[in-house]
Write a protein that holds these residues in place. Structure first.
Motif, PDB file in Angstrom:
ATOM      1  N   ARG A  34       0.850  -1.192   0.000  1.00  0.00           N
ATOM      2  CA  ARG A  34       0.000   0.000   0.000  1.00  0.00           C
ATOM      3  C   ARG A  34       0.886   1.242   0.000  1.00  0.00           C
ATOM      4  O   ARG A  34       1.834   1.324   0.791  1.00  0.00           O
ATOM      5  N   ASP A 178      -4.045  -8.220  15.558  1.00  0.00           N
ATOM      6  CA  ASP A 178      -4.243  -6.773  15.735  1.00  0.00           C
ATOM      7  C   ASP A 178      -4.053  -6.349  17.195  1.00  0.00           C
ATOM      8  O   ASP A 178      -3.975  -5.151  17.480  1.00  0.00           O
ATOM      9  N   MET A 228      -3.424   3.580  10.557  1.00  0.00           N
ATOM     10  CA  MET A 228      -3.627   3.091   9.195  1.00  0.00           C
ATOM     11  C   MET A 228      -4.014   1.627   9.179  1.00  0.00           C
ATOM     12  O   MET A 228      -4.972   1.214   8.539  1.00  0.00           O
ATOM     13  N   ALA A 229      -3.231   0.834   9.915  1.00  0.00           N
ATOM     14  CA  ALA A 229      -3.442  -0.609   9.881  1.00  0.00           C
ATOM     15  C   ALA A 229      -4.804  -0.967  10.475  1.00  0.00           C
ATOM     16  O   ALA A 229      -5.538  -1.780   9.912  1.00  0.00           O
ATOM     17  N   ARG A 231      -7.517   0.997  11.063  1.00  0.00           N
ATOM     18  CA  ARG A 231      -8.669   1.570  10.367  1.00  0.00           C
ATOM     19  C   ARG A 231      -9.083   0.658   9.216  1.00  0.00           C
ATOM     20  O   ARG A 231     -10.256   0.376   9.016  1.00  0.00           O
ATOM     21  N   ASP A 232      -8.107   0.181   8.455  1.00  0.00           N
ATOM     22  CA  ASP A 232      -8.414  -0.725   7.346  1.00  0.00           C
ATOM     23  C   ASP A 232      -9.015  -2.031   7.855  1.00  0.00           C
ATOM     24  O   ASP A 232     -10.007  -2.517   7.339  1.00  0.00           O
ATOM     25  N   TYR A 233      -8.396  -2.588   8.880  1.00  0.00           N
ATOM     26  CA  TYR A 233      -8.790  -3.912   9.355  1.00  0.00           C
ATOM     27  C   TYR A 233     -10.144  -3.886  10.057  1.00  0.00           C
ATOM     28  O   TYR A 233     -10.973  -4.776   9.858  1.00  0.00           O
ATOM     29  N   LYS A 235     -12.679  -2.154   9.602  1.00  0.00           N
ATOM     30  CA  LYS A 235     -13.823  -2.023   8.695  1.00  0.00           C
ATOM     31  C   LYS A 235     -14.377  -3.399   8.330  1.00  0.00           C
ATOM     32  O   LYS A 235     -15.543  -3.542   7.993  1.00  0.00           O
ATOM     33  N   GLN A 236     -13.507  -4.422   8.392  1.00  0.00           N
ATOM     34  CA  GLN A 236     -13.936  -5.756   7.960  1.00  0.00           C
ATOM     35  C   GLN A 236     -14.478  -6.601   9.110  1.00  0.00           C
ATOM     36  O   GLN A 236     -14.944  -7.708   8.892  1.00  0.00           O
TER      37      GLN A 236
END
Ligand SMILES: [Fe+2]
Ligand SMILES: [Fe+2]
Length: 369
Positions: A34, A178, A228-229, A231-233, A235-236
């Motif tokens: 990314r 995480d 960053m890490a 926020r992306d994770y 969401k799922q």
């Protein structure tokens, strides 16, 4: 000198062993990083610095007042014990508080190094592994610097605080990849950053100011990485999974708020644990301190998407809810700018001194002999 000779009380076992769980992960995709994360990795490489060179270790520190702490900031101030203290006792108290504070910073930095290394091992994507490898090095440098300050300038260390150790252990024992981010990057680093900032902005002593300003310059990247890490994770994740993370955050915040108060210091001065807790509860200074401690965590937690009802309620009760709206990017930018400004100021002074020396030498040379 061995650190064990400088501990106020023995730290227990020589090596603390936390059993590791979870998988080490390899990725065979080397080209698909990314962009934002790779940019952060590049910045991590560009901005490495050496504490042995950048920090002016020649600066003298008074071990009995390493930070220039005012009386009102000492928890015993205003209690029945205060009148009995001699000036010498007050100096000892300042030394102990600084030793306690910076020792927790030191142990926290070692924890950060171990967690960053864990992330290198367990995170599935290579871009995050690369970044976290630079962070591992950053944290090693931080631990080195806090350790040096304590050994050379304060001459005293405290063992790791029980609650900090508990949170570190929980963070490392969890097999979900995480969790080191959440426990370390968000909670422990968030607290540390707020504590660093308060000392950086209030101390009038140049050595601790340099240390904290430069360390904070790196921490701005670390927080950016965690955000960053996660926020992306996040969401799922399902609602239930998010609630679990929120519970972890609430518990961690309570623990840190109630237990990171330096009660161990007062115990060393003959105050009972119960009374020491009461003093910490009542201390106006600590009240302010406790609230400010959350100034970095709350907006971060909100930003990564852990802002469920229970968490909001917990923060309302703690009186820190409105901090969710503070501008984290701005704070981080300021941290970086402050370190750069300090460099400019120091090097400008050195340059002026150098010019003055040269001029004096020339004047000497011209003097008729
Ligand atoms: Fe650090
Ligand atoms: Fe860090």
């Amino acid at each position: 000198m061995s650190t064990h000779e400088l501990y106020t009380t023995g730290p227990g076992e020589g090596v603390w062993q936390v059993p590791a769980t979870g998988a080490a992960r390899f990725s065979w995709e080397y080209a698909d990083g990314r962009e934002r994360l790779l940019a952060l990795y590049q910045k991590g490489k560009d901005k490495q610095w050496d504490g042995a060179k950048r920090i002016d270790w020649e600066l003298e520190v008074d071990p009995y007042d390493p930070l220039g702490t005012p009386d009102e900031a000492l928890t015993l101030h205003g209690t029945r014990h205060w009148a009995k203290l001699t000036e010498k006792d007050k100096g000892e108290l300042r030394r102990h508080y600084t030793a306690w504070n910076f020792s927790q910073f030191l142990h926290g930095e070692q924890g950060a190094m171990v967690c960053a290394a864990r992330i290198v091992e367990s995170v599935p994507d290579l871009d995050a592994k690369f970044y976290s490898a630079t962070q591992t090095m950053d944290e090693a440098r931080h631990a080195e610097i806090f350790g040096r300050f304590l050994h050379e300038k304060v001459g005293m260390l405290y063992p790791v605080n029980d609650s900090l150790r508990g949170l570190l252990g929980d963070t490392l024992r969890d097999s979900r990849w995480d969790m080191p981010y959440l426990g370390m990057q968000v909670l422990i680093e968030g607290l540390a950053l707020a504590a660093f900032g308060m000392i950086r902005d209030t101390t009038d002593k140049p050595l601790p100011k340099q240390i904290l300003a430069y360390v904070m310059q790196d921490e701005a990247r670390h927080v950016a990485f965690g955000r960053m890490a996660l926020r992306d994770y996040y969401k799922q994740l399902t609602d239930a999974e998010l609630r679990e993370r929120e519970e972890f955050v609430i518990e961690g915040c309570h623990l840190m708020r109630d237990r990171l108060q330096g009660v161990e210091v007062l115990e060393n001065f003959g105050v009972s644990k119960k009374e020491a807790r009461e003093f910490s509860e009542q201390s106006e200074f600590l009240h302010l301190f406790r609230r400010l401690l959350f100034s970095r965590i709350v907006p971060c937690v909100k930003d990564i998407g852990l802002w469920g009802e229970r968490l909001q309620k917990a923060y309302l009760e703690m009186g820190v809810f409105e901090m969710g709206d503070s501008n984290l990017d701005l704070l981080m930018r300021q941290d970086e700018e402050m370190a750069e400004a300090l460099d400019r100021e120091r090097f400008a002074t050195e340059e002026r001194e150098r010019v003055a020396e040269v001029e004096a030498a020339i004047a000497d040379g011209h003097r008729p002999g």
